[in-house]
Design a protein around this motif. Structure first.
Motif, short mmCIF file in Angstrom:
data_model
loop_
_atom_site.label_atom_id
_atom_site.label_comp_id
_atom_site.label_asym_id
_atom_site.label_seq_id
_atom_site.Cartn_x
_atom_site.Cartn_y
_atom_site.Cartn_z
N LEU A 19 0.98 -1.07 -0.02
CA LEU A 19 -0.03 0.01 0.14
C LEU A 19 0.93 1.14 0.02
CD1 LEU A 19 -1.26 2.50 2.13
CD2 LEU A 19 -2.78 1.57 0.51
N HIS A 20 0.80 2.09 -0.99
CA HIS A 20 1.55 3.25 -1.13
C HIS A 20 0.56 4.45 -0.44
CE1 HIS A 20 4.40 1.83 -3.90
NE2 HIS A 20 3.46 0.92 -4.32
N ILE A 21 0.99 5.07 0.68
CA ILE A 21 0.21 5.88 1.29
C ILE A 21 -0.33 6.90 0.31
CG2 ILE A 21 1.92 6.99 2.56
CD1 ILE A 21 -1.44 5.53 4.04
N ASN A 57 -0.76 2.35 -18.56
CA ASN A 57 0.53 1.71 -18.26
C ASN A 57 0.68 2.46 -16.71
OD1 ASN A 57 2.01 4.21 -18.78
ND2 ASN A 57 2.22 3.34 -21.05
N LEU A 58 2.01 1.90 -16.27
CA LEU A 58 2.66 2.36 -15.06
C LEU A 58 2.77 4.00 -14.90
CD1 LEU A 58 3.35 2.04 -11.86
CD2 LEU A 58 5.51 1.00 -13.09
N GLN A 59 3.42 4.38 -15.96
CA GLN A 59 4.10 5.71 -16.02
C GLN A 59 2.95 6.70 -16.08
OE1 GLN A 59 7.34 6.41 -15.76
NE2 GLN A 59 6.49 8.54 -15.42
N LEU A 169 11.53 -0.42 -3.13
CA LEU A 169 11.78 0.27 -4.34
C LEU A 169 10.66 0.18 -5.38
CD1 LEU A 169 14.59 1.15 -6.05
CD2 LEU A 169 14.73 -1.35 -6.72
N ASP A 170 10.12 1.60 -5.59
CA ASP A 170 9.18 1.64 -6.46
C ASP A 170 9.59 2.80 -7.57
OD1 ASP A 170 9.05 4.08 -5.02
OD2 ASP A 170 7.00 3.61 -4.25
N SER A 171 8.25 3.05 -8.12
CA SER A 171 8.36 3.99 -9.45
C SER A 171 8.48 3.32 -10.57
CB SER A 171 9.28 5.17 -9.26
OG SER A 171 8.99 6.35 -10.20
N SER A 172 9.13 3.89 -11.71
CA SER A 172 9.10 3.38 -13.02
C SER A 172 10.05 2.23 -13.16
CB SER A 172 9.78 4.29 -13.96
OG SER A 172 9.04 5.87 -13.67
N ALA A 197 11.17 -5.02 -2.71
CA ALA A 197 11.30 -4.33 -4.19
C ALA A 197 10.26 -4.66 -5.07
CB ALA A 197 12.65 -4.66 -4.83
N HIS A 198 9.98 -3.70 -5.67
CA HIS A 198 8.62 -3.81 -6.77
C HIS A 198 9.55 -4.60 -8.01
CE1 HIS A 198 6.18 -1.21 -4.65
NE2 HIS A 198 5.29 -0.95 -5.73
N ALA A 199 9.14 -5.82 -8.54
CA ALA A 199 9.73 -6.31 -9.39
C ALA A 199 8.72 -7.28 -10.32
CB ALA A 199 11.08 -7.15 -8.89
N GLY A 200 8.88 -7.16 -11.52
CA GLY A 200 8.01 -8.08 -12.25
C GLY A 200 6.72 -7.58 -12.34
N GLU A 201 6.64 -6.29 -12.31
CA GLU A 201 5.15 -5.64 -12.51
C GLU A 201 5.07 -5.30 -14.13
OE1 GLU A 201 4.51 -1.63 -10.71
OE2 GLU A 201 2.31 -1.72 -11.06
N GLU A 202 5.78 -4.53 -14.51
CA GLU A 202 6.18 -4.37 -16.03
C GLU A 202 7.41 -4.95 -16.57
OE1 GLU A 202 5.66 -0.30 -16.86
OE2 GLU A 202 3.36 -0.25 -17.06
N SER A 278 -3.92 -3.55 -2.06
CA SER A 278 -4.54 -2.63 -3.04
C SER A 278 -3.46 -1.73 -3.86
CB SER A 278 -5.63 -1.80 -1.94
OG SER A 278 -4.84 -1.15 -1.07
N ASP A 279 -2.44 -1.65 -3.18
CA ASP A 279 -1.46 -0.70 -3.98
C ASP A 279 -1.55 0.69 -3.98
OD1 ASP A 279 0.96 -0.60 -5.46
OD2 ASP A 279 0.29 -0.94 -7.28
N ASP A 280 -2.73 1.29 -4.76
CA ASP A 280 -2.99 2.64 -4.67
C ASP A 280 -4.32 2.80 -4.76
OD1 ASP A 280 -0.23 4.25 -5.06
OD2 ASP A 280 -0.01 2.42 -6.50
N PRO A 281 -5.17 2.68 -3.56
CA PRO A 281 -6.51 2.29 -3.77
C PRO A 281 -7.34 3.68 -4.46
CG PRO A 281 -5.88 2.53 -1.62
CD PRO A 281 -4.62 2.33 -2.44
#
Ligand code: ADE
Ligand code: ZN
Length: 336
Positions: A19-21, A57-59, A169-172, A197-202, A278-281
């Motif tokens: 969850l990113h606040i 997409n994520l960006q 570790l997040d963002s692009s 770490a965020h990995a394997g999202e995109e 939920s990530d960024d609800p």
């Protein structure tokens, strides 16, 4: 059992681990803070803001998410944003949360590190007192920035490290592999912090391998694309690595085109330690309960699957063994 799926999920003891606040900032609160802090916003109404939340997409999402965070100016803003999230979690039957924050998003626009950190810690304390929700704070490094900036952030965080459970570790993701951050993750581990770490999202499976072998993470955030690599999948199963999966985020950011094609059920069937989050609800259309309910319906998850997800959310958390055992006992009692 005769109770509805919704009621079963609401009563199931569970934790949120991804969850990113800043991603819980609802448009209404964005306007409230914007007005209070006299920050100009490029939108005229809540409806206009919501209409802008169509991402390919994520960006696309990150561009608008960093802009939204600009209204956060005071400790009070961070505390109120956190409390609004914890109230939603409480309503969904959540008992514990490990929340990410992005200090560089705030320090790069001139706020001292203390504003975000102290405000969030005050919200976390308030949630424990008023709602009985426990929580941990995870400091994320922005991977589109360089490793020196991440190191400077870790240094700025030094006085708070006794109240921060880990780093992330997040963002692009694409173009910014975990290998770029090996030094700062090593330094974080030496300071006793847990590693995510965020990995394997995109990003490709190679980024998940790097997160494991170079960063030596304790948790993988998302991890969807690990399924493209059989040896990697086996490694994740054998090591009992927790994946913090976010179904409605994946749908909104077009990681999957249809919730019925989401890999969460396949992950569980393969023996992967997946969790539901939920990530960024505020941006993705649903808090923890909604992620459970909509995914359960789309993938026809069994009650046993839901119990596994709930148990994984505690065994994959950074809570101490005694607290984990307490929650697992409560889940067994509930499921019986
Ligand atoms: N920051 C906030 N949400 C994110 C996500 N889903 N992936 C990467 N960085 C993020
Ligand atoms: Zn995320």
């Amino acid at each position: 059992m005769t109770d509805t799926l919704e009621a079963f999920i609401a009563g199931l003891p569970k934790a949120e681990l991804h969850l990113h606040i800043e991603g819980s900032l609802e448009p209404e609160q964005m306007f409230e803070f914007g007005r209070r802090n006299r920050v100009d916003m490029p939108f005229n109404s809540v409806e206009e803001v919501r209409a802008a939340y169509a991402f390919s997409n994520l960006q696309d999402f990150l561009d608008i998410y960093y802009q939204g965070a600009g209204v956060l100016q005071t400790e009070r803003d961070f505390q109120e944003m956190a409390m609004a999230y914890f109230r939603r979690l409480h309503a969904d039957g959540g008992l514990h949360a490990e929340i990410f924050f992005d200090p560089q998003t705030h320090t790069d626009r001139g706020l001292p590190f203390s504003i975000a950190a102290d405000g969030l810690l005050a919200g976390m304390k308030q949630a424990e007192t008023e709602l009985g929700i426990t929580s941990g704070l995870i400091l994320c490094f922005l991977r589109h920035l360089d490793e020196d900036a991440a190191m400077a952030t870790l240094k700025a965080a030094e006085p708070w490290l006794d109240r921060i459970v880990g780093v992330g570790l997040d963002s692009s993701e694409v173009g910014h592999p975990p290998s770029k951050f090996a030094r700062v993750f090593k330094a974080s581990k030496e300071r006793g912090l847990a590693l995510c770490a965020h990995a394997g999202e995109e990003g490709p499976p190679a980024y998940v391998w790097e997160a494991l072998d170079l960063l030596k993470v304790d948790r993988i955030d998302h991890g969807n694309r690990a399924l493209e690599d059989e040896a990697l999948t086996q490694r994740l199963v054998a090591s009992g690595m927790t994946l913090t999966v976010c179904p409605l985020s994946n749908l909104k950011l077009r990681v999957v085109e249809d919730l019925r094609a989401h890999p969460l059920k396949r992950m569980l069937d393969l023996g992967l330690k997946a969790t539901c989050n939920s990530d960024d609800p505020a941006y993705f259309g649903g808090y923890l309960g909604e992620n459970f309910v909509r995914t359960a319906k789309a993938l026809d998850l069994s009650r046993a699957d839901l119990v596994t997800l709930a148990k994984n959310s505690f065994t994959g958390s950074f809570l101490d063994e005694e607290r984990v055992a307490h929650h697992l006992t409560a889940i067994d009692a509930y499921a019986a």
